[in-house]
Write a protein that holds these residues in place. Structure first.
Motif, PDB file in Angstrom:
ATOM      1  N   GLN A   8      34.720  22.744  56.055  1.00 13.53           N
ATOM      2  CA  GLN A   8      35.556  21.668  56.604  1.00 13.53           C
ATOM      3  C   GLN A   8      35.918  20.644  55.531  1.00 13.53           C
ATOM      4  O   GLN A   8      36.859  19.876  55.700  1.00 13.53           O
ATOM      5  N   TRP A   9      35.169  20.628  54.440  1.00 14.81           N
ATOM      6  CA  TRP A   9      35.436  19.702  53.337  1.00 14.81           C
ATOM      7  C   TRP A   9      36.362  20.305  52.289  1.00 14.81           C
ATOM      8  O   TRP A   9      36.808  19.602  51.389  1.00 14.81           O
ATOM      9  N   ALA A  10      36.620  21.595  52.370  1.00 13.98           N
ATOM     10  CA  ALA A  10      37.423  22.273  51.346  1.00 13.98           C
ATOM     11  C   ALA A  10      38.913  22.057  51.622  1.00 13.98           C
ATOM     12  O   ALA A  10      39.678  23.002  51.829  1.00 13.98           O
ATOM     13  N   ILE A  11      39.324  20.796  51.651  1.00 12.05           N
ATOM     14  CA  ILE A  11      40.719  20.423  51.912  1.00 12.05           C
ATOM     15  C   ILE A  11      41.141  19.372  50.888  1.00 12.05           C
ATOM     16  O   ILE A  11      40.321  18.844  50.150  1.00 12.05           O
ATOM     17  N   GLU A  12      42.419  19.075  50.858  1.00 13.39           N
ATOM     18  CA  GLU A  12      42.995  18.060  49.978  1.00 13.39           C
ATOM     19  C   GLU A  12      42.473  18.202  48.549  1.00 13.39           C
ATOM     20  O   GLU A  12      42.716  19.197  47.900  1.00 13.39           O
ATOM     21  N   ASP A  13      41.726  17.196  48.062  1.00 12.76           N
ATOM     22  CA  ASP A  13      41.246  17.219  46.668  1.00 12.76           C
ATOM     23  C   ASP A  13      40.379  18.433  46.371  1.00 12.76           C
ATOM     24  O   ASP A  13      40.243  18.846  45.223  1.00 12.76           O
ATOM     25  N   TRP A  14      39.767  18.996  47.398  1.00 11.55           N
ATOM     26  CA  TRP A  14      38.828  20.098  47.195  1.00 11.55           C
ATOM     27  C   TRP A  14      39.320  21.407  47.801  1.00 11.55           C
ATOM     28  O   TRP A  14      38.520  22.275  48.130  1.00 11.55           O
ATOM     29  N   ASP A  15      40.645  21.559  47.921  1.00  9.63           N
ATOM     30  CA  ASP A  15      41.152  22.790  48.540  1.00  9.63           C
ATOM     31  C   ASP A  15      40.960  24.018  47.656  1.00  9.63           C
ATOM     32  O   ASP A  15      41.165  25.148  48.097  1.00  9.63           O
ATOM     33  N   ASP A  16      40.510  23.809  46.417  1.00  5.48           N
ATOM     34  CA  ASP A  16      40.206  24.944  45.536  1.00  5.48           C
ATOM     35  C   ASP A  16      38.718  25.314  45.598  1.00  5.48           C
ATOM     36  O   ASP A  16      38.256  26.160  44.851  1.00  5.48           O
ATOM     37  N   CYS A  17      37.987  24.680  46.505  1.00  4.53           N
ATOM     38  CA  CYS A  17      36.551  24.920  46.616  1.00  4.53           C
ATOM     39  C   CYS A  17      36.225  25.898  47.739  1.00  4.53           C
ATOM     40  O   CYS A  17      36.972  26.024  48.702  1.00  4.53           O
ATOM     41  N   GLU A  18      35.095  26.544  47.571  1.00  4.27           N
ATOM     42  CA  GLU A  18      34.596  27.456  48.601  1.00  4.27           C
ATOM     43  C   GLU A  18      33.135  27.142  48.865  1.00  4.27           C
ATOM     44  O   GLU A  18      32.405  26.747  47.951  1.00  4.27           O
ATOM     45  N   PRO A  19      32.703  27.355  50.118  1.00  8.11           N
ATOM     46  CA  PRO A  19      31.280  27.196  50.410  1.00  8.11           C
ATOM     47  C   PRO A  19      30.463  28.246  49.662  1.00  8.11           C
ATOM     48  O   PRO A  19      30.874  29.413  49.587  1.00  8.11           O
ATOM     49  N   VAL A  20      29.365  27.818  49.088  1.00 11.85           N
ATOM     50  CA  VAL A  20      28.488  28.725  48.352  1.00 11.85           C
ATOM     51  C   VAL A  20      27.057  28.527  48.852  1.00 11.85           C
ATOM     52  O   VAL A  20      26.578  27.392  48.937  1.00 11.85           O
ATOM     53  N   ALA A  21      26.417  29.638  49.185  1.00 10.98           N
ATOM     54  CA  ALA A  21      25.026  29.581  49.637  1.00 10.98           C
ATOM     55  C   ALA A  21      24.103  29.444  48.439  1.00 10.98           C
ATOM     56  O   ALA A  21      24.313  30.069  47.404  1.00 10.98           O
ATOM     57  N   VAL A  22      23.095  28.610  48.598  1.00  8.86           N
ATOM     58  CA  VAL A  22      22.052  28.438  47.590  1.00  8.86           C
ATOM     59  C   VAL A  22      20.736  28.742  48.299  1.00  8.86           C
ATOM     60  O   VAL A  22      20.462  28.179  49.358  1.00  8.86           O
ATOM     61  N   SER A  23      19.956  29.638  47.722  1.00  9.39           N
ATOM     62  CA  SER A  23      18.683  29.956  48.376  1.00  9.39           C
ATOM     63  C   SER A  23      17.818  28.707  48.430  1.00  9.39           C
ATOM     64  O   SER A  23      17.863  27.865  47.528  1.00  9.39           O
ATOM     65  N   LEU A  24      17.051  28.585  49.486  1.00  9.45           N
ATOM     66  CA  LEU A  24      16.182  27.425  49.639  1.00  9.45           C
ATOM     67  C   LEU A  24      15.190  27.348  48.475  1.00  9.45           C
ATOM     68  O   LEU A  24      14.913  26.257  47.964  1.00  9.45           O
ATOM     69  N   THR A  25      14.713  28.491  48.025  1.00  9.93           N
ATOM     70  CA  THR A  25      13.787  28.517  46.889  1.00  9.93           C
ATOM     71  C   THR A  25      14.445  27.927  45.650  1.00  9.93           C
ATOM     72  O   THR A  25      13.874  27.073  44.974  1.00  9.93           O
ATOM     73  N   SER A  26      15.657  28.362  45.354  1.00  8.38           N
ATOM     74  CA  SER A  26      16.387  27.845  44.196  1.00  8.38           C
ATOM     75  C   SER A  26      16.679  26.352  44.363  1.00  8.38           C
ATOM     76  O   SER A  26      16.559  25.572  43.412  1.00  8.38           O
ATOM     77  N   PHE A  27      17.039  25.952  45.573  1.00  7.18           N
ATOM     78  CA  PHE A  27      17.324  24.547  45.843  1.00  7.18           C
ATOM     79  C   PHE A  27      16.090  23.687  45.567  1.00  7.18           C
ATOM     80  O   PHE A  27      16.185  22.647  44.921  1.00  7.18           O
ATOM     81  N   LYS A  28      14.934  24.166  46.020  1.00  6.09           N
ATOM     82  CA  LYS A  28      13.696  23.385  45.864  1.00  6.09           C
ATOM     83  C   LYS A  28      13.135  23.436  44.445  1.00  6.09           C
ATOM     84  O   LYS A  28      12.594  22.450  43.957  1.00  6.09           O
ATOM     85  N   THR A  29      13.257  24.594  43.766  1.00  2.00           N
ATOM     86  CA  THR A  29      12.611  24.725  42.456  1.00  2.00           C
ATOM     87  C   THR A  29      13.534  24.420  41.277  1.00  2.00           C
ATOM     88  O   THR A  29      13.053  24.115  40.181  1.00  2.00           O
TER      89      THR A  29
END
Length: 123
Positions: free
Chosen positions: A65-86
């Motif tokens: 829902q945020w990939a609009i206007e200034d960020w219309d070239d963006c895509e949602p990307v999943a980050v593993s919880l392990t990678s996020f935490k470590t």
């Protein structure tokens, strides 16, 4: 994991920051991932009154829902919880970058430090 109805999604978006934060933590633990927006330059950063900030969401649909206007070239990307935490949270803490947790379309999101999120997500 049950899929949220459109009404439930809208209700979450208008919920207070604290409720969206609690939902984010619950979903991150249940799905073992968090979502952010990225383009060819990397993950999206925004400037707030408190400084630089990275945004995270509980699922791809909320992030997109945020990939609009200034960020219309963006895509949602999943980050593993392990990678996020470590990897993410220690790096963000070192760089003194806050995290906007589950911002809604009004630009409202719970600004958390990496340390706060680390504690909320637990081991």
């Amino acid at each position: 994991m049950t899929e949220l109805s459109m009404d439930e999604r809208v209700q979450l978006l208008v919920s207070p920051d604290s409720e969206r934060l609690a939902y984010f933590i619950e979903q991150a633990k249940a799905t073992e991932q968090v979502w952010s927006l990225s383009n060819e330059e990397g993950f999206v950063m925004v400037e707030t009154d408190e400084g630089d900030c990275v945004m995270v969401w509980p699922d791809a649909e909320f992030a997109s829902q945020w990939a609009i206007e200034d960020w219309d070239d963006c895509e949602p990307v999943a980050v593993s919880l392990t990678s996020f935490k470590t990897e993410w949270l220690p790096s963000l803490a070192m760089d003194n970058i806050t995290v906007a947790v589950f911002p809604n379309i009004e630009d409202e999101g719970k600004l958390s430090t990496a340390e706060e999120l680390t504690a909320l997500l637990g081991d």
